[in-house]
Design a protein around this motif. Structure first.
Motif: not given
Length: 1134
Positions: A54-59, A82-85
């Motif tokens: 969750e700390s990764f800015p490019e999730r 994953f496409a929805l995310c």
């Protein structure tokens, strides 16, 4: 920059702890993923770990890359999640294969989720007694596993062009995945993945964006399809309203109306669950009622299906109260549509709520009302009840109309509406059409009669059926009267069938039905009334004349049925009561039938079982079913059990899922006759639905049951379920048609005939043609009958094979070595292919697309001719006239022409068969051998030589060289006439081909002309005077006279004006022998001192069969000639 050839370096960068490096690697991989995904797939765990951090800015970028990798691995569920995310990084507008696939997967998932949140609701039965069966079937417990396996299975429609491959429209509840409450995580069936709540929100957002893009481009049908599959009626409502409001003002009504028709078509022909269909129809009704000028004809479809009789009556009253001629014409057209699509019970309820046509003090003398004076008393209460069922707008409408007395013009309109709803007007118009356009070829009937030995009862009955079908509804019974010697050979049940044939020929002649059959009907207070077989057949015939319109004869039939003591009379009375009172649900008639059933007689028991089902057709009455099931288990007579099985199938007509419990119980029964009833219940409960659940069950039984009868019925029933998709039936029964079991092959032929009737489908004909040469006689019989059903009303322009098939039928009927069963089928085929004087087709649907209950039930009972020949007459119920009959707002038939934009030969009648030359075949010339010719020549030469020698002895002649005759060819002499005929036929064919090529496109047709269903799309009404109130669908069409002040010409009625019989000298009586108590009209009484007219005509059929012979012949003595009077002869004075 050149493309990367390896992803090893970028994948290594993902493990670096520095965020910018990881970001760079993800962006590079996203751009080159189409080429690098095989290497990246080995490190998919690292990409997923970055997304879960969750700390990764490019999730979101990590989710997008993971989605594309899973897409390449064909793991579409994970790819979609994953496409929805990925949020906004997933671009809907990018026209790529990846994006299209994920969008499709999103739509499927949305449908799945929405369907789970909107579970199917059971369809209301409309019957307060419609509860679960309490009767225990003998093997129900043992069969529980099999019924679950058989009826709970995912299904997809056969036509993938109509719905996606994973349609949920016909999928049972248990196959829709794990049910969850809205907002919870969803686990996909067959997968370990799940859809998180955040992803669900993103899914709904994507679907909403898709809907908005469809609204902008005007693709409302796509939204409608998704909404119906997802069971989301709010989206469906929104789509219809947006289609009506967001269009420009000038096209607003057209766009909304077009979409409404599309939704209605999808609802009636695609949706397979009754509960969902009812919800959609109620939504359509609500929307239509909110429109200022609604589509009343679409409302009528919904009203009939939902059984909303109050709404139908309110709509009719509203149109009449408008007062203008156009609204009155629309009301009449609605009444005709309601009559075509509604049951007798529904129509009687609508008529009760229509105001009386006459004033209250004159109410008891209502004109021909089937309900008598009772309609006045409960009218107030009925309207109050009707207001509860109807919408609020309709309620206000009713309250306004009841505050004042109807005007004289309104009374006249209400009288006409009741006349239409009773059916008398439609029947009168169709009878006139069939009478004036009768093209029956009597020479074909004569050929059939001469080819079949009349003393064989099966052949005599076959000719009777061919005559009845060929002249169905035309009132032309001259064939019987011109062939008295042949008719006199009918004995016992053949006499029953011949008398009943009069009901088929005079079907719809309700004004004179009882009068025509009076000599045959049982006599009151008379011990001897002639043959009991003719009496039973006459009651059956009376029911056929008043088929599904028996309000005026039910009491008469019930009385004779109750008073009858002979089983044959009870048999005919039960069939007549059933067909006349079809779908009325009459308790009194049912109790009378049950009383006779409990006498346990096999002869009348079968007919009583069928009649109980006919009376309660489509009601789904549990009380009736329990009585029938109980007695079917108690009796030992196979005929009674089979009749009760058919009766139960009729009770469950069009009930679909509501019949599943009965189906399971019947199919698990050890008695094959009850399993047969279970198969017929599937056929009638799911008729026209295309339900794959029903198809799977039928196919399973067709290859697994131990009874040939059950297997034959299972294959045959495919035709009933799929008759709305005729093109799918040939490929489905293709392998079954090659089965080792002849009963399965026969079922395949009948399935093709039922489903493809009147279509001329080439695939079906290609399957049936080799089956006409099958080694088993009854398979050939089925192939011949089915070919005729498919080829009905086809000509050579529509199907080039029709001429060869007709010739083949005529050849087969005269084949000496053909089996009796195949000849029987051939005779039936010749009658069916020219049904109703070549003016009728076999229609399992009404002209407006609804199920035709009368035709479907008639076809189902026709298939029972396998066991009992008199059931063959029920096929006449499936004959529907193909016409356009235009009437104006005064219900008069104006004389004008409409236009058909085709060549005249395209839909013309087939040419009459040239069989008269074959009736008296010429003697074939004897072939002369070459040796015989040489001997003749030698003999002639010798005779000439002797003559010369004798002359030379008397006269001294100078010797001269004798002239040698021209040498004749030394070959066999043959008959050159055949070659000449062939050359002439070829020349005629060539000239007809040239004529067809030279024909002009477009021609005019007179009002009340034959118009085939496939021709309707080419029909137009030129001119500006007579304008149809709706798009012509065949049958009766109301036209609005835009110039009422101008004089109009009406079409002359030929049926009323026709002379009684133009050639009385050529018409002989059926026979002489009815006693003097036979009723005679005044005209007949003055015709002569001997027995004439219908009284004498009944002699052969009413004569009691005796053992002694009359003049060496075991049948009745023929009478003198007589005059036959029909149709208003006394009124016209002719």
């Amino acid at each position: 920059m050149a493309g990367l050839t390896s992803a090893a370096g970028l994948v290594g960068l993902l493990s670096e702890p520095v965020t910018p490096i990881q970001r760079y690697a993800l962006h590079k991989l996203n751009n080159e993923i189409d080429y690098l995904w095989p290497e990246v797939s080995a490190s998919i765990d690292q990409i997923e770990a970055l997304y879960e951090d969750e700390s990764f800015p490019e999730r979101e970028m990590a989710a997008l890359v993971a989605s594309k990798v899973y897409y390449q691995l064909q793991e579409y569920n994970e790819s979609m999640q994953f496409a929805l995310c990925a949020g906004k990084l997933f671009n809907l507008d990018s026209p790529g294969e990846y994006e299209n696939t994920i969008i499709t997967k999103c739509i499927d998932t949305y449908i799945l989720l929405s369907a789970m949140h909107h579970p199917p609701t059971p369809a209301p039965s409309g019957n307060p007694d419609d509860i679960k069966l309490t009767t225990s079937f003998t093997s129900k417990e043992n069969g529980s596993a099999s019924q679950a396996a058989a009826l709970v299975s995912p299904t997809t429609p056969f036509s993938h062009s109509t719905l996606p491959s994973k349609s949920l429209l016909s999928r049972p509840e248990s196959s829709s995945g794990v049910k969850t409450a809205e907002g919870e995580d969803v686990t996909f069936a067959g997968s370990s993945s799940f859809l998180q709540r955040s992803a669900q929100k993103q899914l709904h957002s994507i679907i909403r964006r898709l809907f908005e893009s469809c609204y902008k481009t005007g693709n409302y049908r796509q939204v409608v399809g998704i909404a119906i599959e997802a069971r989301n009626l709010e989206v469906l409502r929104e789509a219809i309203l947006r289609a009506s409001k967001e269009e420009p003002e000038e096209s607003q009504a057209g766009k909304g109306k077009e979409l409404m028709e599309y939704v209605l078509d999808i609802c009636m022909n695609v949706v397979q669950e009754r509960g969902l269909r009812n919800e959609i129809l109620r939504l359509i009704l609500d929307l239509l009622n909110d429109i200022p000028n609604p589509d009343y004809f679409s409302i009528a479809k919904c009203v009939v299906y939902l059984d909303q009789h109050s709404m139908a009556s309110n709509m009719l009253k509203h149109l009449v109260n408008r007062g203008d001629a156009r609204s009155r014409a629309i009301a009449y057209q609605l009444s005709f549509d309601l009559y075509d699509n509604g049951t007798q019970e529904f129509l009687s309820k609508v008529m009760k709520e229509i105001p009386d046509a006459e004033k209250k003090e004159e109410a008891p003398a209502a004109n021909g009302s089937a309900h008598g004076p009772k309609s006045d008393e409960p009218r107030e209460t009925d309207h109050l009840l009707g207001d509860v069922d109807g919408s609020s707008g309709e309620t206000t409408m009713v309250s306004r109309t009841k505050q004042r007395e109807p005007t004289e013009e309104e009374r006249k309109a209400y009288s006409s509406i009741k006349q239409i709803l009773e059916g008398s007007k439609s029947i009168e118009l169709n009878l006139e059409f069939l009478y004036r356009n009768n093209r029956a070829d009597k020479s074909i009937l004569n050929k059939v009669r001469e080819s079949l030995e009349a003393r064989n009862s099966i052949f005599h009955t076959a000719v009777t059926f061919a005559n009845a079908f060929m002249n169905s509804g035309t009132t032309n019974d001259s064939f019987f009267r011109e062939n008295l010697e042949w008719l006199g050979k009918a004995v016992n049940w053949s006499k029953f069938t011949a008398t009943a044939a009069l009901g088929v020929i005079h079907r719809g002649n309700i004004s004179q039905g009882k009068k025509l059959l009076e000599p045959y009907l049982p006599k009151e207070n008379t011990m001897s009334g002639g043959s009991v077989y003719s009496q039973g057949g006459s009651l059956y015939a009376l029911g056929l004349i008043y088929a599904n319109h028996g309000a005026h004869v039910l009491d008469y039939l019930q009385k004779h049925f109750t008073d009858a003591r002979e089983e044959v009379v009870q048999h005919g009375g039960a069939l007549g009561m059933g067909v006349a009172g079809m779908g009325t649900g009459s308790e009194t008639i049912y109790e009378e039938l049950k009383t006779v059933l409990y006498s346990d007689s096999a002869i009348n028991g079968e007919a009583v079982g069928v009649a109980m089902g006919l009376i309660n057709a489509g009601t789904g009455s549990i009380k009736v079913l329990e009585d029938m099931i109980q007695y079917a288990h108690d009796t030992k007579h196979e005929k009674i059990i089979r009749g009760l099985g058919m009766g139960m199938a009729l009770v469950m007509y069009a009930r679909q899922e509501a019949a599943d419990e009965l189906i399971n119980g019947l199919l698990d029964d050890p008695d094959p006759s009850l399993r047969y009833g279970g198969i017929m219940t599937i056929a009638l409960a799911y008729c026209g639905s295309g339900s794959n659940k029903a198809v799977r069950k039928l196919l399973h039984v067709a290859v697994s049951d131990v009874s040939d009868d059950v297997r034959r019925a299972a294959v045959m029933s495919l035709g009933f379920v799929l008759f709305r998709k005729p093109a799918s039936v040939p490929r489905m029964v293709e392998l079954l048609a090659e089965s080792y079991n002849p009963h399965v092959r026969y079922g395949a032929t009948m399935a093709l005939g039922i489903a493809c009737a009147g279509t001329g489908l080439d695939e079906a004909i290609d399957l049936l043609e080799p089956m006409m040469k099958d080694s088993v006689d009854f398979v050939r019989q089925g192939a011949l009958i089915s070919l005729a059903m498919i080829m009905v009303q086809q000509n050579e322009a529509m199907n080039p094979k029709v001429a060869s098939i007709r010739k083949m039928l005529q050849k087969a009927i005269g084949e000496r070595h053909e089996d009796a069963m195949a000849k029987f089928g051939c005779a039936l085929a010749l009658g069916i292919i020219d049904a109703g004087g070549r003016n009728c087709t076999i229609g399992m649907q009404t002209q407006t697309g609804n199920l035709n209950m009368t035709a479907i039930i008639g076809m189902a009972l026709f298939t029972q001719y396998w066991y009992w020949f008199p059931m063959t007459h029920f096929l006449s119920l499936a004959f529907i006239p193909t016409s356009i009959i235009a009437v104006d707002e005064n219900l008069e038939i104006p004389s004008f022409k409409f236009h058909s934009a085709t060549r005249p030969s395209m839909f013309d009648y087939p040419p009459e068969q040239e069989v008269k030359a074959e009736e008296a075949p010429e003697k074939v010339k004897t072939a002369v051998l070459s040796t015989t010719a040489q001997a003749k020549r030698r003999k002639q030469a010798k005779e000439r030589q002797q003559a010369r020698e004798s002359t030379s002895m008397e006269v001294d002649q100078t010797p001269t060289t004798p002239k040698v005759a021209a040498p004749e060819e030394d070959k066999m002499d043959i008959d050159d006439d055949a070659k000449a005929k062939e050359e002439k036929a070829e020349a005629e064919k060539e000239t007809t081909r040239k004529k067809v090529e030279k024909e002009k496109v477009g021609y005019d047709l007179e009002n009340m002309s034959r118009v085939l269903p496939s021709q309707l799309k080419y029909i137009s009404f030129p001119g500006d005077r007579y304008v149809p109130v709706k798009k012509p669908t065949g049958g009766v069409v109301l036209v609005y006279d835009s110039k009422p002040s101008e004089p109009k010409t009406l079409l002359e009625r030929k049926l009323k004006k026709a002379p009684a019989q133009p050639e009385p000298s050529t018409r002989t009586a059926f026979a002489s022998a009815l006693s003097g108590d036979s009723p005679q009209t005044p005209v007949r009484q003055t015709a002569g001192s001997g027995l004439t007219g219908a009284a004498a005509a009944a002699g052969v059929l009413t004569a009691v069969d005796e053992d002694e012979e009359h003049d060496g012949q075991p049948f009745a003595v023929l009478p003198d000639d007589f005059d036959y009077f029909t149709d208003n002869d006394e009124e016209s004075g002719e």
